[in-house]
Scaffold this motif. Sequence first.
Motif, PDB file in Angstrom:
ATOM      1  N   LEU A 134       0.828  -1.212   0.000  1.00 52.96           N
ATOM      2  CA  LEU A 134       0.000   0.000   0.000  1.00 52.96           C
ATOM      3  C   LEU A 134       0.864   1.265   0.000  1.00 52.96           C
ATOM      4  CD1 LEU A 134      -2.792  -1.052   2.541  1.00 52.96           C
ATOM      5  CD2 LEU A 134      -3.086  -0.648   0.082  1.00 52.96           C
ATOM      6  N   ALA A 135       1.928   1.248   0.804  1.00 56.11           N
ATOM      7  CA  ALA A 135       2.829   2.405   0.858  1.00 56.11           C
ATOM      8  C   ALA A 135       3.556   2.591  -0.468  1.00 56.11           C
ATOM      9  CB  ALA A 135       3.833   2.243   1.996  1.00 56.11           C
ATOM     10  N   GLY A 136       4.018   1.477  -1.077  1.00 56.45           N
ATOM     11  CA  GLY A 136       4.689   1.569  -2.366  1.00 56.45           C
ATOM     12  C   GLY A 136       3.761   2.060  -3.451  1.00 56.45           C
ATOM     13  N   ARG A 137       2.520   1.586  -3.443  1.00 57.08           N
ATOM     14  CA  ARG A 137       1.528   2.054  -4.417  1.00 57.08           C
ATOM     15  C   ARG A 137       1.281   3.541  -4.246  1.00 57.08           C
ATOM     16  NH1 ARG A 137      -3.855   2.987  -3.896  1.00 57.08           N
ATOM     17  NH2 ARG A 137      -5.146   2.899  -5.781  1.00 57.08           N
ATOM     18  N   GLU A 138       1.198   3.986  -3.003  1.00 56.20           N
ATOM     19  CA  GLU A 138       0.960   5.409  -2.728  1.00 56.20           C
ATOM     20  C   GLU A 138       2.133   6.253  -3.209  1.00 56.20           C
ATOM     21  OE1 GLU A 138      -1.573   8.367  -1.539  1.00 56.20           O
ATOM     22  OE2 GLU A 138      -1.982   6.211  -1.400  1.00 56.20           O
ATOM     23  N   ALA A 139       3.353   5.778  -2.980  1.00 59.29           N
ATOM     24  CA  ALA A 139       4.532   6.529  -3.424  1.00 59.29           C
ATOM     25  C   ALA A 139       4.550   6.658  -4.940  1.00 59.29           C
ATOM     26  CB  ALA A 139       5.807   5.836  -2.939  1.00 59.29           C
ATOM     27  N   PHE A 140       4.218   5.564  -5.641  1.00 57.97           N
ATOM     28  CA  PHE A 140       4.228   5.591  -7.105  1.00 57.97           C
ATOM     29  C   PHE A 140       3.051   6.389  -7.645  1.00 57.97           C
ATOM     30  CE2 PHE A 140       3.529   3.866 -11.361  1.00 57.97           C
ATOM     31  CZ  PHE A 140       4.809   3.967 -11.888  1.00 57.97           C
ATOM     32  N   ARG A 141       1.882   6.247  -7.028  1.00 57.25           N
ATOM     33  CA  ARG A 141       0.685   6.938  -7.501  1.00 57.25           C
ATOM     34  C   ARG A 141       0.830   8.450  -7.431  1.00 57.25           C
ATOM     35  NH1 ARG A 141      -4.188   8.741  -5.431  1.00 57.25           N
ATOM     36  NH2 ARG A 141      -3.444   8.372  -3.318  1.00 57.25           N
ATOM     37  N   GLY A 142       1.641   8.932  -6.478  1.00 54.12           N
ATOM     38  CA  GLY A 142       1.828  10.370  -6.344  1.00 54.12           C
ATOM     39  C   GLY A 142       2.493  11.013  -7.541  1.00 54.12           C
ATOM     40  N   ARG A 143       3.093  10.193  -8.449  1.00 53.63           N
ATOM     41  CA  ARG A 143       3.741  10.736  -9.633  1.00 53.63           C
ATOM     42  C   ARG A 143       2.742  11.440 -10.546  1.00 53.63           C
ATOM     43  NH1 ARG A 143       5.497   7.597 -13.180  1.00 53.63           N
ATOM     44  NH2 ARG A 143       7.339   8.708 -13.892  1.00 53.63           N
ATOM     45  N   MET A 144       1.465  11.075 -10.456  1.00 54.51           N
ATOM     46  CA  MET A 144       0.455  11.700 -11.305  1.00 54.51           C
ATOM     47  C   MET A 144       0.284  13.170 -10.971  1.00 54.51           C
ATOM     48  SD  MET A 144      -2.453   8.732 -11.684  1.00 54.51           S
ATOM     49  CE  MET A 144      -2.691   8.538  -9.909  1.00 54.51           C
ATOM     50  N   GLY A 145       0.471  13.525  -9.703  1.00 53.19           N
ATOM     51  CA  GLY A 145       0.322  14.916  -9.305  1.00 53.19           C
ATOM     52  C   GLY A 145       1.623  15.653  -9.113  1.00 53.19           C
ATOM     53  N   GLU A 146       2.707  14.915  -8.905  1.00 54.41           N
ATOM     54  CA  GLU A 146       4.002  15.541  -8.637  1.00 54.41           C
ATOM     55  C   GLU A 146       5.108  14.632  -9.152  1.00 54.41           C
ATOM     56  OE1 GLU A 146       6.117  17.647  -4.780  1.00 54.41           O
ATOM     57  OE2 GLU A 146       5.043  15.757  -4.506  1.00 54.41           O
ATOM     58  N   GLN A 147       5.758  15.078 -10.203  1.00 58.29           N
ATOM     59  CA  GLN A 147       6.791  14.265 -10.840  1.00 58.29           C
ATOM     60  C   GLN A 147       8.094  14.344 -10.046  1.00 58.29           C
ATOM     61  OE1 GLN A 147       6.634  12.243 -13.487  1.00 58.29           O
ATOM     62  NE2 GLN A 147       4.454  12.575 -13.796  1.00 58.29           N
ATOM     63  N   LEU A 148       8.279  13.398  -9.144  1.00 53.86           N
ATOM     64  CA  LEU A 148       9.532  13.280  -8.405  1.00 53.86           C
ATOM     65  C   LEU A 148      10.197  11.972  -8.825  1.00 53.86           C
ATOM     66  CD1 LEU A 148       8.355  14.311  -4.803  1.00 53.86           C
ATOM     67  CD2 LEU A 148       9.358  15.771  -6.561  1.00 53.86           C
ATOM     68  N   LYS A 149      11.393  12.057  -9.389  1.00 56.11           N
ATOM     69  CA  LYS A 149      12.088  10.856  -9.861  1.00 56.11           C
ATOM     70  C   LYS A 149      12.373   9.877  -8.732  1.00 56.11           C
ATOM     71  CE  LYS A 149      14.299  13.258 -13.715  1.00 56.11           C
ATOM     72  NZ  LYS A 149      15.592  13.677 -14.327  1.00 56.11           N
ATOM     73  N   SER A 150      12.591  10.399  -7.529  1.00 57.79           N
ATOM     74  CA  SER A 150      12.941   9.534  -6.399  1.00 57.79           C
ATOM     75  C   SER A 150      11.757   8.709  -5.898  1.00 57.79           C
ATOM     76  CB  SER A 150      13.497  10.382  -5.253  1.00 57.79           C
ATOM     77  OG  SER A 150      12.686  11.507  -5.005  1.00 57.79           O
ATOM     78  N   ARG A 151      10.565   8.944  -6.417  1.00 59.07           N
ATOM     79  CA  ARG A 151       9.418   8.123  -6.035  1.00 59.07           C
ATOM     80  C   ARG A 151       9.620   6.667  -6.493  1.00 59.07           C
ATOM     81  NH1 ARG A 151       4.793  10.500  -4.293  1.00 59.07           N
ATOM     82  NH2 ARG A 151       4.569  12.753  -4.515  1.00 59.07           N
ATOM     83  N   ILE A 152      10.246   6.495  -7.638  1.00 61.51           N
ATOM     84  CA  ILE A 152      10.380   5.148  -8.203  1.00 61.51           C
ATOM     85  C   ILE A 152      11.251   4.246  -7.336  1.00 61.51           C
ATOM     86  CG2 ILE A 152      11.194   3.827 -10.191  1.00 61.51           C
ATOM     87  CD1 ILE A 152      10.314   6.148 -11.956  1.00 61.51           C
ATOM     88  N   PRO A 153      12.491   4.641  -6.955  1.00 62.21           N
ATOM     89  CA  PRO A 153      13.270   3.752  -6.081  1.00 62.21           C
ATOM     90  C   PRO A 153      12.624   3.530  -4.724  1.00 62.21           C
ATOM     91  CG  PRO A 153      14.382   5.872  -6.369  1.00 62.21           C
ATOM     92  CD  PRO A 153      13.274   5.819  -7.364  1.00 62.21           C
ATOM     93  N   THR A 154      11.915   4.537  -4.213  1.00 65.59           N
ATOM     94  CA  THR A 154      11.218   4.367  -2.931  1.00 65.59           C
ATOM     95  C   THR A 154      10.125   3.308  -3.057  1.00 65.59           C
ATOM     96  OG1 THR A 154      11.601   6.712  -2.462  1.00 65.59           O
ATOM     97  CG2 THR A 154       9.997   5.565  -1.081  1.00 65.59           C
ATOM     98  N   ALA A 155       9.349   3.409  -4.132  1.00 67.62           N
ATOM     99  CA  ALA A 155       8.284   2.433  -4.357  1.00 67.62           C
ATOM    100  C   ALA A 155       8.851   1.035  -4.587  1.00 67.62           C
ATOM    101  CB  ALA A 155       7.427   2.868  -5.553  1.00 67.62           C
ATOM    102  N   LEU A 156       9.967   0.944  -5.301  1.00 66.11           N
ATOM    103  CA  LEU A 156      10.581  -0.366  -5.557  1.00 66.11           C
ATOM    104  C   LEU A 156      11.096  -1.007  -4.273  1.00 66.11           C
ATOM    105  CD1 LEU A 156      12.538   0.301  -8.882  1.00 66.11           C
ATOM    106  CD2 LEU A 156      10.444  -1.045  -8.567  1.00 66.11           C
ATOM    107  N   ALA A 157      11.671  -0.206  -3.373  1.00 60.42           N
ATOM    108  CA  ALA A 157      12.151  -0.741  -2.091  1.00 60.42           C
ATOM    109  C   ALA A 157      10.984  -1.295  -1.275  1.00 60.42           C
ATOM    110  CB  ALA A 157      12.882   0.348  -1.313  1.00 60.42           C
ATOM    111  N   LEU A 158       9.865  -0.586  -1.288  1.00 60.89           N
ATOM    112  CA  LEU A 158       8.683  -1.055  -0.562  1.00 60.89           C
ATOM    113  C   LEU A 158       8.106  -2.306  -1.220  1.00 60.89           C
ATOM    114  CD1 LEU A 158       7.180   2.460   0.108  1.00 60.89           C
ATOM    115  CD2 LEU A 158       7.725   0.799   1.892  1.00 60.89           C
ATOM    116  N   LEU A 159       8.143  -2.359  -2.544  1.00 55.30           N
ATOM    117  CA  LEU A 159       7.660  -3.545  -3.254  1.00 55.30           C
ATOM    118  C   LEU A 159       8.542  -4.761  -2.953  1.00 55.30           C
ATOM    119  CD1 LEU A 159       5.784  -4.873  -5.322  1.00 55.30           C
ATOM    120  CD2 LEU A 159       7.318  -4.051  -7.129  1.00 55.30           C
ATOM    121  N   LEU A 160       9.855  -4.552  -2.906  1.00 54.28           N
ATOM    122  CA  LEU A 160      10.772  -5.647  -2.573  1.00 54.28           C
ATOM    123  C   LEU A 160      10.496  -6.171  -1.163  1.00 54.28           C
ATOM    124  CD1 LEU A 160      13.204  -7.413  -3.232  1.00 54.28           C
ATOM    125  CD2 LEU A 160      14.686  -5.543  -2.447  1.00 54.28           C
ATOM    126  N   MET A 161      10.213  -5.240  -0.246  1.00 52.87           N
ATOM    127  CA  MET A 161       9.866  -5.642   1.114  1.00 52.87           C
ATOM    128  C   MET A 161       8.602  -6.507   1.114  1.00 52.87           C
ATOM    129  SD  MET A 161      10.161  -5.731   4.354  1.00 52.87           S
ATOM    130  CE  MET A 161      11.458  -4.566   4.691  1.00 52.87           C
TER     131      MET A 161
END
Length: 385
Positions: A134-161
């Motif tokens: 859920l946290a990883g989905r939220e981090a990635f979903r936020g890209r629709m409103g705010e393009q932050l490149k660092s969202r992707i590695p954050t979401a991937l780390a949560l997905l790996l967890m």
Amino acid sequence: MPIDVVTLYQLNFTIGLTMAGICFFSWIHQRDILGLRGWSAALLLGSLGSLELSLRTNSSPLLLVIMANSLVVAGYASVWMSVRRFNSGERGVRHTVVPTAVFVVIFSVALLAGTDVNVRVAICSLTIAILSLLAGREAFRGRMGEQLKSRIPTALALLLMACAMVVRAIFSLVEDPPVGDTTPFYDPTQGITLLVNTICVVAMTLGFLMMANERLRQHYEKLASTDQLTNLPNRRFLLAQGARPGGRACVLMIDLDHFSEVNRTFGHAGGDQALIAFARLARQQLRPTDLIARYGGEEFCALLHDTVQAEALQVAERLRAAVADLSIDIGGGQVLRITTSIGVAQLDGDLGAAMHRADVALYRAKALGRNQVRSADDETASAAR
């Protein structure tokens, strides 16, 4: 050599506590970053849960077992809450309380009912996996409103967890339950899962800090290029954008007529309202691809892309007429009306030269009585005669 589980729990505690301190220190110095304090609390909860888990034995009280696992789950629930707060500003404490409370009930019932330890491990692992997902989905979903490149590695780390926890839950359910007086750390997948957990906690925390830093950088860049009163781009941004190579374009130099009289009659507050109202109207009249900036004082400059001068004159006249029809309610039953004079020039590669020609046309419009549009070509023709 097998990985020592107790050491890994203690390592998780040390790293979690250290990262919590770093996040809290960052929040102290930049309190505008939403979710950073919650992330610090999440790391603190998780590290305390890891410490309690490292101290448990077969004779540990049931309350200690419940509390230790609940603290870890509360940490991951707080991570989910923190990412949501970072995205939307929502103070969703329920996103921590509700999942934790549900877990406490389910885990307590399973523990008191004497359920096999494998099932309890699966319950904990799946809960953490869901919250991480859920946290990883939220981090990635936020890209629709705010393009932050660092969202992707954050979401991937949560997905790996989440993936690591799902794997552990599966192994726990297919393994035979322990027989006899075994150590609470008998689970062969526990060591590797904790190692992945340690790596992911560091990775996702660094990712979240990168997200915070990237947002701050974008915020300061916007402040440096935006007029605070009208929220339009400022002169600096206009000149930087106009200097970039592009196709045909036209420049509009726009001045609000008799603005010093507006300030004398209605005060500077009234003048500010006039500037804000004009900026709002101008954005409505121009295309989304056009750029309008506050050039200074009551003067504005618009850059119309893919536009020839004849089209720019039509746009300028439409804007002038709209301003003339504008009524600005400044309170107390007072209505402020303004007009504007506009100079138009074709941009032929040199923005400064085009702005100068448009400025000459603007002052010609003011000299001829204001509230009108003049073209730089007209001024050139007049000078030739």
